[in-house]
Scaffold this active site. Structure first.
Site, PDB file in Angstrom:
ATOM      1  N   ASP A   1       0.717  -1.212  -0.004  1.00 50.91           N
ATOM      2  CA  ASP A   1      -0.039   0.065  -0.025  1.00 50.91           C
ATOM      3  C   ASP A   1       0.891   0.990  -0.129  1.00 50.91           C
ATOM      4  OD1 ASP A   1      -2.363   1.500   0.225  1.00 50.91           O
ATOM      5  OD2 ASP A   1      -2.019   1.842   2.343  1.00 50.91           O
TER       6      ASP A   1
ATOM      7  N   ASP B   1      -2.455   0.851   7.406  1.00 52.81           N
ATOM      8  CA  ASP B   1      -1.703   0.670   6.041  1.00 52.81           C
ATOM      9  C   ASP B   1      -1.335  -0.642   5.891  1.00 52.81           C
ATOM     10  OD1 ASP B   1      -1.405   3.542   4.995  1.00 52.81           O
ATOM     11  OD2 ASP B   1      -0.586   3.819   7.253  1.00 52.81           O
TER      12      ASP B   1
ATOM     13  N   GLU C   1      -1.444  -1.700  -5.004  1.00 51.12           N
ATOM     14  CA  GLU C   1      -2.789  -0.940  -5.265  1.00 51.12           C
ATOM     15  C   GLU C   1      -2.547   0.345  -6.425  1.00 51.12           C
ATOM     16  OE1 GLU C   1      -6.152   1.400  -2.808  1.00 51.12           O
ATOM     17  OE2 GLU C   1      -4.327   1.356  -1.912  1.00 51.12           O
TER      18      GLU C   1
END
Length: 180
Positions: A7, A138, A66
């Site tokens: 992430d 996160d 992502e």
């Protein structure tokens, strides 16, 4: 076989490592790479070094990240994109195949709803992986990305749908483009 999920962020980059040797993904590690300083180039170097160290320690076979989404603040979106690019280059330099997933696809794969909030993602990651406590937000997002990739590998989700960028013939990804 291990999957490293990332992430990305210029200040905090979450990571999650899952073992997908069996049909059920198993938790290996998760956490955050926290950068220091105000100089963006130095923070990006810290992200690269942190991911490189994770790859060296865990030896993943695949890398999932992502995709960039639109942010309210253009400057923040640019920094996020640069951190994301840094992570992708690090994975590519280590010979890892890179798979990308959109935020809605990740939420859909993990919670069943593309509109889920961070707390729902955290809760489902904790439940699915049987963790004793909730990982930091996160890190939970990174584990969700790794879970999404594990589902895509096993055919549980359509990689060619919203956000899936690895399947050939379903649009153009950065790997398909060759300058003339």
């Amino acid at each position: 076989m291990l999957i490293l999920g990332i992430d990305p962020g210029s200040r905090i980059t979450g990571y999650g490592v899952l073992d997908v040797t069996t049909s059920t993904p198993h938790y290996v590690a998760s956490g955050c790479i926290r950068t220091r300083g105000d100089d963006l180039a130095q923070r990006l170097a810290q992200v690269y070094a942190g991911i490189s160290e994770l790859i060296g320690v865990h030896g993943p076979g695949e890398f999932a990240i992502e995709q960039v989404f639109m942010a309210k603040n253009a400057d923040s979106a640019l920094k996020l994109g640069q951190a994301r690019g840094t992570a992708i280059v690090c994975a590519a330099n280590h010979g890892l195949p890179v798979s990308e997933y959109g935020p809605r696809q990740i939420k859909q794969a993990v919670t069943g709803s593309g509109g889920a909030d961070k707390h729902q993602v955290q809760h489902m990651v904790t439940a699915v992986l049987g963790l004793d406590g909730s990982p930091q937000a996160d890190a939970a997002d990174a584990l969700a990305i790794a879970l999404t990739h594990a589902h895509a590998r096993s055919g549980l989700i359509n990689k060619g749908g919203y956000g899936g960028r690895r399947q050939r013939g379903k649009g153009t990804s950065w790997r398909d483009f060759r300058p003339s």
